[in-house]
Structure formats: C-alpha cells, structure tokens
Design a protein around this motif. Structure first.
Motif, short mmCIF file in Angstrom:
data_model
loop_
_atom_site.label_atom_id
_atom_site.label_comp_id
_atom_site.label_asym_id
_atom_site.label_seq_id
_atom_site.Cartn_x
_atom_site.Cartn_y
_atom_site.Cartn_z
N THR A 55 90.48 18.06 85.40
CA THR A 55 88.66 17.99 85.11
C THR A 55 88.09 17.05 84.68
O THR A 55 87.08 16.36 84.88
CB THR A 55 88.35 19.78 85.03
OG1 THR A 55 88.04 20.39 84.15
CG2 THR A 55 88.48 20.98 85.92
N GLN A 56 89.13 17.12 83.32
CA GLN A 56 88.51 15.78 82.58
C GLN A 56 88.30 14.00 82.72
O GLN A 56 87.39 13.17 82.90
CB GLN A 56 89.28 15.95 81.38
CG GLN A 56 88.83 17.36 79.97
CD GLN A 56 89.56 17.45 78.37
OE1 GLN A 56 90.71 17.72 78.86
NE2 GLN A 56 89.04 17.41 78.03
N ARG A 99 85.82 14.03 86.31
CA ARG A 99 84.38 14.04 85.54
C ARG A 99 83.89 12.47 85.41
O ARG A 99 83.30 11.87 85.79
CB ARG A 99 84.18 15.08 84.11
CG ARG A 99 82.30 15.10 84.29
CD ARG A 99 82.60 14.92 82.03
NE ARG A 99 82.80 13.91 80.82
CZ ARG A 99 84.01 14.16 80.35
NH1 ARG A 99 84.53 15.47 80.23
NH2 ARG A 99 84.10 13.52 79.47
N GLU A 157 85.49 10.23 86.97
CA GLU A 157 85.73 9.77 88.32
C GLU A 157 84.23 9.55 88.62
O GLU A 157 83.48 8.80 89.58
CB GLU A 157 86.77 9.75 89.54
CG GLU A 157 87.62 9.75 88.93
CD GLU A 157 89.26 10.43 89.35
OE1 GLU A 157 89.05 10.89 90.34
OE2 GLU A 157 90.68 10.40 89.62
N ASP A 188 81.92 6.85 90.01
CA ASP A 188 80.98 6.57 91.43
C ASP A 188 79.57 6.17 90.95
O ASP A 188 79.29 5.78 91.94
CB ASP A 188 81.46 7.57 91.87
CG ASP A 188 82.79 7.48 92.32
OD1 ASP A 188 83.89 7.18 92.32
OD2 ASP A 188 83.60 8.40 92.81
N ARG A 192 92.07 6.26 83.51
CA ARG A 192 90.43 6.37 84.38
C ARG A 192 89.37 6.51 83.43
O ARG A 192 88.72 5.67 83.67
CB ARG A 192 90.17 7.54 84.40
CG ARG A 192 89.37 7.60 85.52
CD ARG A 192 90.03 7.04 87.14
NE ARG A 192 90.96 8.38 87.90
CZ ARG A 192 92.40 8.22 87.89
NH1 ARG A 192 92.95 6.96 87.16
NH2 ARG A 192 93.23 9.23 88.05
#
Ligand code: B12
Ligand code: B12
Ligand code: B12
Ligand code: 5AD
Ligand code: 5AD
Ligand code: 5AD
Ligand code: MG
Ligand code: MG
Ligand code: MG
Lengths: 190, 190, 190
Positions: free
Chosen positions: A93-94, A97, A99, A103, A162
């Motif tokens: 989930t880190q 988040r 990503e 976006d 990321r």
C-alpha cells in the motif's frame, strides 16, 4: 525503540558498525551504503520541503517518514531467524499510494517528446536533485539484492523505483504543470 | 525520439533495466551508474542556475543540454554493430567551447597559491557542489572506460574533465572574480 | 605550495591522475574517491554556511579548513618512504575540538526516542545534507583503510566519524535546539 542522546560513542572509529540486528559489518558494507544513501535521499527531500506549499509539504513529510520505514527495513535483513521484535517492512500500500499520487499529479501534465532540463522553480530544481539521489539509492539497493545472502524486500525495491517517478512528476507539477519545463534538444550545441 | 507519458512502467521493480540500444543490464551496472551520475550532476547544475544572472544562465543552459548529449552518448555503447539511428556523440567542439569560456572567465581572475574554501556567494557555493559532482561523474566514467568491452568516447571523457575546471573558474567568477574567495591555510586549527 | 592558475592541463583526459606524492593512479582509485568525496562534503558544508549566523559560521569555516587538512592527509599515503616535506596529518586535538563543540551544543538539547525527519530551518536542512555526505565520505575512507597497502590515518577516521555527529547536533541546534524537530513515527503510513 531508538534512543539518541549522547550521539557520539567512538565505537565506530575503526570502521566497523552494527545493523539493527546487532550483526557487525564494515561501514562500507553494501547494506550500510544502501540505507546510508536512503538517508542522503531523505536529506535532499528535506531541502525540497523548504520550498513546498502546504499540500505538497504534507505529501513530502509522508514520504520522509516512509523513507525511515525503508531504512529500518534495509537495516534488518531477513536471515530466517526469529527476532525479538516484528521487523518493520515496506508494504504494497505504500507503493500504491505513490502510484495514486503520480496519476493524480500527472493528469494535469502534457506528455513529453524529449527529456527536460532539471531545474525551473526552486521546488522543481530540488525535486530533481532528490529524484537523482533516489535513483542512486535504487542502484545500491538493486546491487545489494543481487548479492548472495543479502535479502532485500521486493516491496522496498518497488517503493524506491516508484518514488523516483513520483519525484519526476512532482517536479513537473512544480513547473506550472510542465508548461515551464525546458526540453532537451539533442545535439543543439554542436 | 524519447517519449515520456505514463512515467512509471513497473518493469524495473526487479532491478533490471535497458540501455538505449535495448540491451538489458542490472541497474547497478557501471554504465548506468555513469549516466545516472551525469543526471545527478545535471540536477545540481539546475540548482546553480537558480542563482545565475542572464549571461551565466545562458552558458549553464547550454551545459545542461550538453549533459543530455553526454547521457545519450554513455547510454549507447559502441559495440561495432550498426544501429537503426546515428548515435549522438560528444564532439571536440563541445570541449573547446568550454576551454574558450574558461579562458575568458579566467582572464579576470588572479592565480592562487592555495585551495579555496568552497562557498561564498549563493551561486559560487552551488557551482562548487556541481564541480564536485562533476568529478564524481568523471570517476564513474573513467572506471567504466577501464572495463573490458565497455567503450567510452574519448571526447566524452575530455568534456567531463574540462567541465569541472569550468565549474571551478565560474565559481571564482561568482565570488567577485576571486576577490572574495577564502583560502585554505594548511593546519591552521592544529 | 599548491599553485592554481591555468586550471585545466588536459593531462587527465585519459582517466589517470596523481596523488600529492606524484604516484600515478586511475581517477576511480578508492583513494581518489575518498578525498573526492571529502571535497564534495566540503562543498555541501559551504552551502550550509550560506545560512549560518556568525558564531556558527566561524565554526563551519574552521571545519572547512580542517577538511582540506583531511584531503591533504588522504592524498599523501604513508608508504614508509621519506618525503621532501612533512606530510600534513589530522591530529587528535582536531577530533577533541569537535567533541567539545558537540557537548556544548548538545547540553541545551533534549534526548530523542526516535529519529528525526531531516529538514526544518534552512540551516538545519543543509546540515543534514552535509551529515549524510560526511557519512558517505566515511564509508569510502573505511573502505580504503580496509585495502592492503592503503594506509589511512586513524585520527582521520575518528575525525570524519565525529564530524557527522557534530553535523547532527548542529542541525538540532538550528531547529530551535531540537524543539522544532519532527520525529519519525515507525509505520505511520501503513
Ligand atoms: C539503522 C540505523 C540508522 C539508519 C537507518 C534508520 C532508519 N530507520 O532509516 C540511519 C543511517 C538513518 C541512521 C542515522 C542516524 N543514527 Co542510527 N541507528 C540505526 C540502528 C542500527 C537501527 C535503528 C532502526 O532503524 N531500527 C529499526 C526500528 C524499526 O526499530 P525501533 O524504532 O527500535 O522499533 C522496533 C523495535 O525496536 C521494536 N521495539 C520498539 N520498542 C521496543 C522495546 C523492546 C523492549 C523491544 C524488545 C522491541 C521494541 O518495535 C519496533 C518494531 O518494528 C540503531 C542501533 C540499533 N540497533 O538500534 C542506530 C542508532 C539509533 N543510531 C545512532 C545515531 C547516533 C544516528 C545518527 C545521529 C548518526 C549521524 N550522526 O548521522 C543518525 C540520526 C538520523 C536522524 N535523522 O535522526 C545511535 C544513537 C546513539 C545514542 N544513544 O545517542 C545508535 C543507537 C547506534 C549507535 N550505537 O551508535 N541510523
Ligand atoms: C538513457 C535514458 C535515460 C538517462 C540518460 C538520458 C540522456 N540522454 O542523458 C537518464 C538517466 C537521464 C534518464 C532519465 C529519465 N528517464 Co529515461 N531513458 C533513457 C533511455 C534508455 C534512452 C534515452 C536516450 O538518451 N536516447 C538517446 C537519444 C539520442 O535518442 P533519441 O532522443 O531517441 O533520438 C535519437 C534516435 O532515437 C533517433 N531517432 C529520433 N527519432 C527517431 C525515430 C525513429 C523511427 C528512429 C528509428 C530513430 C529516431 O535520432 C536520434 C539520433 O541521435 C530511454 C529508453 C529508450 N530506449 O529510449 C529511457 C526512457 C525515455 N526514460 C524514461 C523515464 C521514465 C525517465 C525518467 C522520468 C525517470 C525518472 N523518474 O527519473 C527520467 C527523465 C529525466 C528528464 N530530466 O526528463 C522512460 C519513459 C517512459 C514513458 N513512456 O513515460 C523510458 C522510455 C524508459 C522506460 N521504458 O521506462 N533516462
Ligand atoms: C590532492 C589534490 C586535490 C584534492 C584534495 C586537496 C586537499 N588538500 O583537500 C582536491 C580533490 C580537493 C583538489 C581539488 C582541486 N584541485 Co587539486 N590537487 C591535489 C594535489 C594532488 C595535492 C595537493 C595537496 O593537498 N597537497 C598537500 C598539501 C599539504 O601540500 P602543500 O599545500 O603543497 O603544502 C605542503 C608541501 O607542499 C610543503 N611545501 C609547501 N611549500 C613548499 C615548498 C617547497 C619547495 C617544498 C619542497 C615543500 C613545500 O609544505 C606543506 C607541508 O605540509 C595537487 C597536485 C600536487 N601534487 O600538488 C593538485 C592540484 C593543486 N589541483 C589542481 C586543480 C586544478 C584542482 C581543482 C581546481 C580541480 C577542480 N576543477 O575541481 C580543485 C580546486 C579545489 C579548491 N577548492 O580550490 C591542479 C592545479 C593546476 C594549476 N596549476 O592551475 C594541481 C596542481 C593538479 C594538476 N596538475 O592538475 N585537489
Ligand atoms: C530512464 C532510464 O534510466 C535508466 N535507469 C533505470 N533505473 C535507473 C537508476 N536507478 N539509476 C540510473 N539510471 C536508471 C534506464 O536506462 C532507463 O531506461
Ligand atoms: C586536483 C587533484 O584532484 C585529483 N583528481 C583528478 N580527477 C579527479 C576526480 N575526478 N575526482 C576526484 N579527484 C580527482 C587529482 O589528485 C588531482 O591532482
Ligand atoms: C546509526 C547507524 O548508522 C550506521 N552507520 C554507521 N556509520 C555509517 C556511515 N558512515 N554511513 C552510513 N551508515 C552508517 C550504523 O548502522 C549505525 O548504527
Ligand atoms: Mg525507474
Ligand atoms: Mg580534472
Ligand atoms: Mg558514526
């Protein structure tokens, strides 16, 4: 719990130190280089934070906190032995988040047909510095992961990959949603 | 032509990436470290640009553009195979332009009989940061060139070597043509 | 005495250079990386200096001068041969001065039960950058010292180890004696 009071202990003057597990390693060990570079990245993010408005600042502080989670993860190799505590690990989930934030920021930004010169606003310039440090941290983490008996959490690798893209897009956002970015013209000065 | 739109592709999460030729390499490959460090240098130059007046800014933007030419050169090793396009290479005139600019700036500056403490004006301080990053990029490029089957363009090496001298002289120019530079006094605090 | 006038000599374009002893080494030699990283650290300290008040500035200038003593020390390996001059070495009093300054600054600062996010005031943010660069310099120095026939002065290692603790405490001092520091909350964003 970490306790920081006297700060200097002189024990590391001969070039040896310890991981969070107590394992002794030389200071130039690839694992120490990996979390040391994450620390360096975190410091660069702290400089970018000086230039951020309140929304961006909240996102940046979250990332800085996550970078310590990442440091703890790297400092605690999973040797298959049971520890006295549950090691802190970066979780999916880190990454998602990041990503989602990419976006959201990217929606307002036009695609590029060339690289952009790092710089522009003060915030953008410092985000580019952080971006390149993030990629250096990733190189050390990838190198560490390639070594035998040096496990690296796959989510930690995804997170750092990321994050450099997050820093790129945040840099464009900080240049008037990319409108003020200056593009590379291949071979322009030849 | 480079196209940058979605930004994150997730393909590099396992630590592998590609050169411009499509060749797959680990992210910690010395060639990736070399152009990654050139990118880091370019980001530092972008911070120095924040402090530059218009003449200096024009010179700096030219250098930033050239650093992408350098990145493209490094990302495209000459393996003696024919590519679908003509690879972009640093050429001698890019080096001699730096030399001419050094000579022009240096004409107004007194010679030194000691090193100078990096810093002074904001512009000078950031140029010194860029200078030391340039020298780090050079070390990675020289290391790459020393490896077997890892060709590095000789003009690229000359360019990065000259650029650190350019950054030194530009730093002195930014300190009132050197008049405000503070000299190292060997052993002064002993 | 060091003489810096023409600046560029073109002799290093093939990736070789010289130590202060005249010994030829490749530019990517671990010893060159060590003093090159000390130079990079010194440049970061020069950026921090831009934000310092007069007391802190005096301390910082002393450290910058000492970092050239350190560079000279590293550039002059003790090969047991007699040199034409007495090599400059870091000595214990340079380390104890740092310790005294740490103790003085730390007296006003509350102990921590977690890491702090690098950043805060402009001065603190830049001191954290310098701190992480100092630790990188230490890693290269420790690596150099671990190699055969690559002596490193023990006081030089102590100096760089203490300096990163000095930079940490100075960073806290620059954040209102630590009152404005933001603590890491492990796993806060999970
Ligand atoms: C790895 C590490 C770093 C790394 C990475 C840290 C990260 N998370 O990103 C980096 C490089 C950033 C770092 C930097 C520094 N560090 Co450091 N660091 C460590 C080390 C080895 C592990 C810390 C850690 O991350 N642990 C993992 C986290 C999750 O653990 P935790 O917070 O303790 O919580 C877990 C468990 O402890 C458990 N737990 C919590 N409470 C309790 C209680 C009990 C009873 C039990 C069983 C379990 C438990 O629950 C948690 C589970 O997830 C410690 C030494 C050690 N072994 O603790 C030194 C240490 C804390 N660091 C130290 C110092 C000095 C520093 C620096 C000031 C150095 C410098 N000059 O730059 C900086 C400060 C940075 C900052 N911004 O605040 C000193 C402090 C000395 C002192 N007492 O004053 C230590 C103790 C090392 C030493 N012996 O010298 N550090
Ligand atoms: C090397 C590289 C880098 C390097 C060095 C680049 C440099 N020049 O300095 C660095 C590290 C800087 C970098 C950074 C980034 N990169 Co990059 N990079 C590349 C890579 C591998 C090659 C790019 C390159 O320099 N090519 C050389 C130049 C000269 O080529 P060119 O501009 O295309 O032009 C030549 C030819 O293409 C030809 N040509 C032109 N048009 C045409 C048309 C046809 C039909 C033909 C045959 C030939 C041709 O003529 C030119 C001849 O000289 C590409 C992937 C790829 N293979 O293209 C990714 C790539 C462009 N990068 C990417 C990304 C995401 C980034 C970063 C955002 C990453 C980050 N988070 O930091 C940053 C952006 C930096 C910035 N400031 O804009 C992605 C873009 C994804 C997307 N679609 O959104 C790519 C596609 C990689 C990937 N698959 O993920 N990158
Ligand atoms: C190591 C080194 C560096 C290192 C570390 C230096 C340090 N101390 O931290 C770093 C990486 C920082 C560096 C940077 C640069 N350097 Co440099 N560096 C050297 C080198 C190899 C040794 C210098 C040194 O530290 N000597 C040790 C000190 C203590 O020596 P000293 O000041 O001369 O004093 C001692 C002795 O000389 C003796 N002594 C003093 N006077 C006399 C007289 C006599 C007759 C005798 C016998 C003895 C003697 O007493 C002292 C005893 O303790 C010299 C080349 C050389 N061999 O001198 C190049 C050199 C001085 N550097 C050079 C250059 C160009 C630079 C940079 C501009 C490069 C760049 N673009 O970044 C920068 C400038 C940095 C700055 N801020 O000013 C050039 C200058 C060329 C020119 N004439 O213009 C040189 C000559 C190398 C070269 N051939 O190209 N450098
Ligand atoms: C955009 C381009 O950057 C290169 N690349 C991918 N990851 C890294 C990294 N951590 N550091 C430097 N370069 C990287 C690849 O060549 C990719 O295609
Ligand atoms: C000025 C001095 O710096 C050293 N030198 C030369 N090139 C580099 C580099 N890329 N990085 C660090 N140090 C270097 C040599 O010792 C030279 O004499
Ligand atoms: C605070 C923690 O940082 C690590 N450590 C000690 N020295 C260095 C260095 N030069 N670079 C990075 N990390 C280091 C050790 O793990 C120590 O416990
Ligand atoms: Mg990536
Ligand atoms: Mg040179
Ligand atoms: Mg230490």
């Amino acid at each position: 719990m970490v306790r920081i009071d006297k700060i200097y202990t002189r024990t590391g003057d001969k070039g040896q130190t310890r991981l969070s597990t107590g394992e002794q390693v030389p200071k130039w060990h690839p694992r120490v280089a990996a979390y040391g570079t994450v620390d360096e990245l975190n410091a660069a993010v702290g400089v970018a934070a000086l230039e951020a408005g309140s929304d961006m600042l909240a996102r940046i502080r979250r990332i800085q906190n996550d970078l310590f989670d990442l440091g703890a993860d790297l400092a605690t190799p999973d040797r298959g032995r049971v520890l006295e505590w549950t090691p802190l690990r970066i979780i999916a989930t880190q990454v998602t988040r990041l990503e989602e934030e990419i976006d959201a920021m990217n929606a307002a930004i036009a695609p590029l047909d060339s690289f952009i010169l790092p710089g522009g606003s003060r915030l953008a310039a410092q985000l580019h510095v952080a971006r390149t440090l993030c990629r250096r941290a990733e190189r050390y983490m990838a190198e560490l992961a390639s070594l035998e008996n040096e496990p690296v959490n796959a989510e930690a690798l995804a997170f750092i990959n990321r994050l450099s893209d997050w820093l790129f897009v945040a840099g464009r956002a900080a240049n008037n949603d990319g409108a003020d970015d200056v593009k590379w013209v291949p071979g322009a000065n030849r």
